[in-house]
Scaffold this motif. Structure first.
Motif, PDB file in Angstrom:
ATOM      1  N   GLY A   1      40.633  30.093  14.744  1.00  0.00           N
ATOM      2  CA  GLY A   1      40.443  32.308  14.322  1.00  0.00           C
ATOM      3  C   GLY A   1      41.091  32.840  13.996  1.00  0.00           C
ATOM      4  O   GLY A   1      40.530  34.033  13.712  1.00  0.00           O
ATOM      5  N   GLU A   2      41.929  32.856  13.905  1.00  0.00           N
ATOM      6  CA  GLU A   2      42.838  32.980  12.961  1.00  0.00           C
ATOM      7  C   GLU A   2      43.657  32.832  11.825  1.00  0.00           C
ATOM      8  O   GLU A   2      44.994  32.509  11.899  1.00  0.00           O
ATOM      9  CB  GLU A   2      44.535  34.266  13.464  1.00  0.00           C
ATOM     10  N   PRO A   3      43.670  32.078  10.955  1.00  0.00           N
ATOM     11  CA  PRO A   3      44.202  31.411   9.927  1.00  0.00           C
ATOM     12  C   PRO A   3      45.121  32.090   8.939  1.00  0.00           C
ATOM     13  O   PRO A   3      46.209  31.156   9.043  1.00  0.00           O
ATOM     14  CB  PRO A   3      43.307  31.284   8.524  1.00  0.00           C
ATOM     15  N   THR A   4      45.450  33.294   8.629  1.00  0.00           N
ATOM     16  CA  THR A   4      46.196  33.815   8.572  1.00  0.00           C
ATOM     17  C   THR A   4      47.998  33.413   9.345  1.00  0.00           C
ATOM     18  O   THR A   4      48.744  33.506   8.819  1.00  0.00           O
ATOM     19  CB  THR A   4      46.261  35.518   8.418  1.00  0.00           C
TER      20      THR A   4
ATOM     21  N   ALA B   1      51.775  53.888  13.401  1.00  0.00           N
ATOM     22  CA  ALA B   1      51.574  52.362  13.677  1.00  0.00           C
ATOM     23  C   ALA B   1      50.239  51.387  13.480  1.00  0.00           C
ATOM     24  O   ALA B   1      49.926  51.803  13.839  1.00  0.00           O
ATOM     25  CB  ALA B   1      52.321  52.507  15.507  1.00  0.00           C
ATOM     26  N   LYS B   2      50.152  50.906  11.838  1.00  0.00           N
ATOM     27  CA  LYS B   2      49.301  49.963  11.992  1.00  0.00           C
ATOM     28  C   LYS B   2      49.006  48.961  12.842  1.00  0.00           C
ATOM     29  O   LYS B   2      50.175  49.348  13.363  1.00  0.00           O
ATOM     30  CB  LYS B   2      49.257  49.435  10.415  1.00  0.00           C
ATOM     31  N   LYS B   3      48.193  48.606  13.706  1.00  0.00           N
ATOM     32  CA  LYS B   3      47.157  48.279  15.100  1.00  0.00           C
ATOM     33  C   LYS B   3      47.405  46.438  14.268  1.00  0.00           C
ATOM     34  O   LYS B   3      46.496  46.487  13.410  1.00  0.00           O
ATOM     35  CB  LYS B   3      46.148  49.083  15.429  1.00  0.00           C
ATOM     36  N   LEU B   4      48.605  45.866  14.189  1.00  0.00           N
ATOM     37  CA  LEU B   4      48.825  44.824  14.487  1.00  0.00           C
ATOM     38  C   LEU B   4      47.791  43.929  15.266  1.00  0.00           C
ATOM     39  O   LEU B   4      48.148  43.674  15.853  1.00  0.00           O
ATOM     40  CB  LEU B   4      50.388  44.243  14.080  1.00  0.00           C
ATOM     41  N   PRO B   5      47.155  42.778  15.267  1.00  0.00           N
ATOM     42  CA  PRO B   5      46.475  41.510  15.652  1.00  0.00           C
ATOM     43  C   PRO B   5      47.329  40.628  16.194  1.00  0.00           C
ATOM     44  O   PRO B   5      48.494  40.245  15.628  1.00  0.00           O
ATOM     45  CB  PRO B   5      45.305  40.689  14.880  1.00  0.00           C
ATOM     46  N   LEU B   6      47.621  40.598  17.555  1.00  0.00           N
ATOM     47  CA  LEU B   6      48.469  39.727  18.477  1.00  0.00           C
ATOM     48  C   LEU B   6      48.804  38.498  17.668  1.00  0.00           C
ATOM     49  O   LEU B   6      46.960  37.348  18.121  1.00  0.00           O
ATOM     50  CB  LEU B   6      48.531  39.720  19.724  1.00  0.00           C
ATOM     51  N   PRO B   7      49.674  37.396  17.121  1.00  0.00           N
ATOM     52  CA  PRO B   7      48.483  35.909  17.296  1.00  0.00           C
ATOM     53  C   PRO B   7      48.847  35.511  19.061  1.00  0.00           C
ATOM     54  O   PRO B   7      49.386  35.295  19.003  1.00  0.00           O
ATOM     55  CB  PRO B   7      50.118  35.693  16.337  1.00  0.00           C
ATOM     56  N   VAL B   8      47.740  34.546  18.250  1.00  0.00           N
ATOM     57  CA  VAL B   8      47.975  33.809  19.670  1.00  0.00           C
ATOM     58  C   VAL B   8      48.245  32.831  19.909  1.00  0.00           C
ATOM     59  O   VAL B   8      49.201  32.516  19.038  1.00  0.00           O
ATOM     60  CB  VAL B   8      46.230  33.446  19.608  1.00  0.00           C
ATOM     61  N   GLY B   9      48.557  32.945  21.540  1.00  0.00           N
ATOM     62  CA  GLY B   9      49.797  31.929  21.529  1.00  0.00           C
ATOM     63  C   GLY B   9      51.826  31.887  22.054  1.00  0.00           C
ATOM     64  O   GLY B   9      52.349  31.790  21.884  1.00  0.00           O
ATOM     65  N   ILE B  10      51.246  33.277  20.567  1.00  0.00           N
ATOM     66  CA  ILE B  10      52.764  33.446  20.148  1.00  0.00           C
ATOM     67  C   ILE B  10      54.273  33.510  21.228  1.00  0.00           C
ATOM     68  O   ILE B  10      55.014  33.317  21.432  1.00  0.00           O
ATOM     69  CB  ILE B  10      52.992  35.263  19.487  1.00  0.00           C
ATOM     70  N   SER B  11      53.654  33.976  22.301  1.00  0.00           N
ATOM     71  CA  SER B  11      54.515  34.591  23.461  1.00  0.00           C
ATOM     72  C   SER B  11      55.092  32.689  23.884  1.00  0.00           C
ATOM     73  O   SER B  11      56.019  32.961  24.637  1.00  0.00           O
ATOM     74  CB  SER B  11      54.206  35.679  24.574  1.00  0.00           C
TER      75      SER B  11
END
Length: 468
Positions: A43-46, A113-123
């Protein structure tokens, strides 16, 4: 990619299992790492770079702590560096916009503030890598020499995106010395299927009711509609998250890992204290071990114990999201936990059990309103409707329609949130013996079949804990 998706169930998982079991045992952790990176990057390779950085960073921190274990000053600096960097990354991606918005509100500024997508599972994986470094510093675990094994721990796709939070000490021995078996694999399949049924058949269906109620204008809500809606959400979030946890634990067993369970029928609790011992147990355990106890726990007097409780629950609320409603939600439970420790638990001792249960569910349901509404004003307005404040009707046509069309579903989800179905199932399984050997697999196949049919035909398949 989510567990309750057709591509995961019928493509990714079978290919991963097949590859995992045909390679030599020495390569199985490597296969898990590769599969996990593909799963995460789907979903988010970056943002895979962040997870890889956290893995390598804390692996190196572990090496440094082991190398300089006799020099406390150096190891303490390594520990502090690990905590600061890990929490810094988490806070940047999760709370950057929240902080800027609040600075603007307080000082009347126009910062953008630039809206940054939250990396899945980072928490989740941030807490896991931190547990390794902290426990290594405290001498609770041994250093992991093999970076592939450590990467398998951090990136393991079964519990990567939504937990349970697995502390390194709970899984350290299994990383290099686990024994897969057919019985364990079968148990894993059973757990996965049960979790899939919870998520797709129960959470998704009752969630549709909450979506309908939440979409109504607040002025048009009746008291009964409000209660039906938030009770629906109460069960949706439970079956959504506990179902995902069951699937994660089941997947772990398929690959030879024993992962501790995350839920233990929380809605049968008779106090808020008991509720939080049964709900999201891995998160509660993490905060207790790495925040509450280091602060002094309950060993330095009542006032400091209460202070520690509020710190933990402020952090618990904030961990769930960058919004004040989560903070208030956490502190809300902190208040009731302090009240219970002060006198309420003793008062309940001599009272019928149903009083404690009704009290607990009432507090929990109201708490879910605070949790669900990002806008605190809207959340408080919804609570007012629930308790009949204003000109809202008690019952209307919409409420009766919701009740009539979902009555059977409510009965099923209430029963399934208790141990009763499991006890009946196990009892029948033992009594039926050979018949059970035939009937039980058929039941599981039916769950998979019906769940697949729903996934093919339905577009409503949210996963609530992805945003955390």
């Amino acid at each position: 990619m989510v567990f309750s998706s057709l591509i995961f169930i019928f493509v990714f998982l079978p290919l991963t299992i097949f590859t995992y079991y045909i390679v030599p045992r020495a390569l199985r952790n490597f296969i898990l790492v590769v599969a996990s990176l593909i799963f995460y990057a789907w979903g988010e390779p970056t943002y895979i770079v962040i997870m890889l950085f956290s893995t390598v960073f804390d692996y190196i921190n572990g090496l440094l702590i082991h190398k300089y274990k006799e020099r406390k000053t150096i190891t303490r600096l390594v520990l502090i560096n690990s905590i600061v960097v890990n929490l810094g990354i988490l806070c940047f991606f999760k709370y950057y916009g929240f902080v800027v918005d609040n600075i603007n509100a307080v000082f009347n500024l126009g910062l953008t503030a630039k809206k940054l997508p939250l990396p899945v599972g980072i928490s989740f994986y941030t807490f896991q890598t931190m547990s390794y470094v902290i426990d290594l510093y405290l001498g609770k675990v041994k250093m992991q020499k093999n970076i592939i094994s450590f990467a398998a721990y951090v990136t393991m796709f079964p519990q990567l995106v939504a937990g349970p939070i697995v502390k390194y000490g709970d899984i350290a021995k299994q990383l290099n010395n686990r024994k897969e078996s057919l019985d364990m694999f079968g148990e894993g399949v059973e757990l996965f299927v049960i979790g899939l049924g919870k998520k797709v058949l129960l959470a998704n269906n009752i969630g549709i009711l909450w979506s309908s109620v939440k979409a109504l204008p607040m002025n048009n809500l009746s008291v009964l509609s409000a209660w039906l809606g938030i009770i629906a959400f109460t069960f949706q979030i439970y079956f959504d998250f506990s179902g995902y946890s069951d699937m994660a634990i089941g997947l772990g067993k398929m690959f030879g890992f024993h992962i501790n369970k995350n839920f233990n029928y929380p809605y049968i609790s008779k106090s808020i204290t008991e509720f939080w011992r049964r709900w999201h147990m891995s998160l509660g355990s993490w905060f207790r071990e790495y925040v509450y106890i280091p602060l002094g726990g309950n060993k330095k007097g009542r006032l400091k114990q209460y202070r520690n409780i509020f710190i933990v629950w402020f952090a618990t609320g904030l961990w769930h999201g960058a919004s004040w409603n989560f903070v208030f939600w956490g502190l809300y439970f902190g208040v009731f936990l302090v009240i219970e420790k002060t006198f309420l638990l003793k008062w309940f001792d001599n009272k019928p059990k149903f009083i404690g249960h009704v009290y607990t569910m009432l507090i929990v349901i109201v708490g879910w309103v605070l949790f669900e509404f990002d806008n605190i004003t809207q959340g408080l307005a919804f609570i007012k409707v629930m308790f009949g404040f204003g000109t809202h009707s008690l019952i209307d046509g919409s409420a009766l329609y919701y009740l009539y069309t979902n009555a059977l579903l409510f009965i099923v989800i209430i029963l399934c949130s208790t141990p009763i179905p499991r006890k009946v199932f196990l009892s029948l399984q033992s009594k039926l013996k050979m018949i059970g050997v035939i009937v039980v697999p058929i039941i599981y196949m039916l769950i998979v079949f019906v769940s697949t049919a729903y996934l093919v035909n339905e577009t409503y398949n949210p996963f609530l804990y992805f945003r955390f």
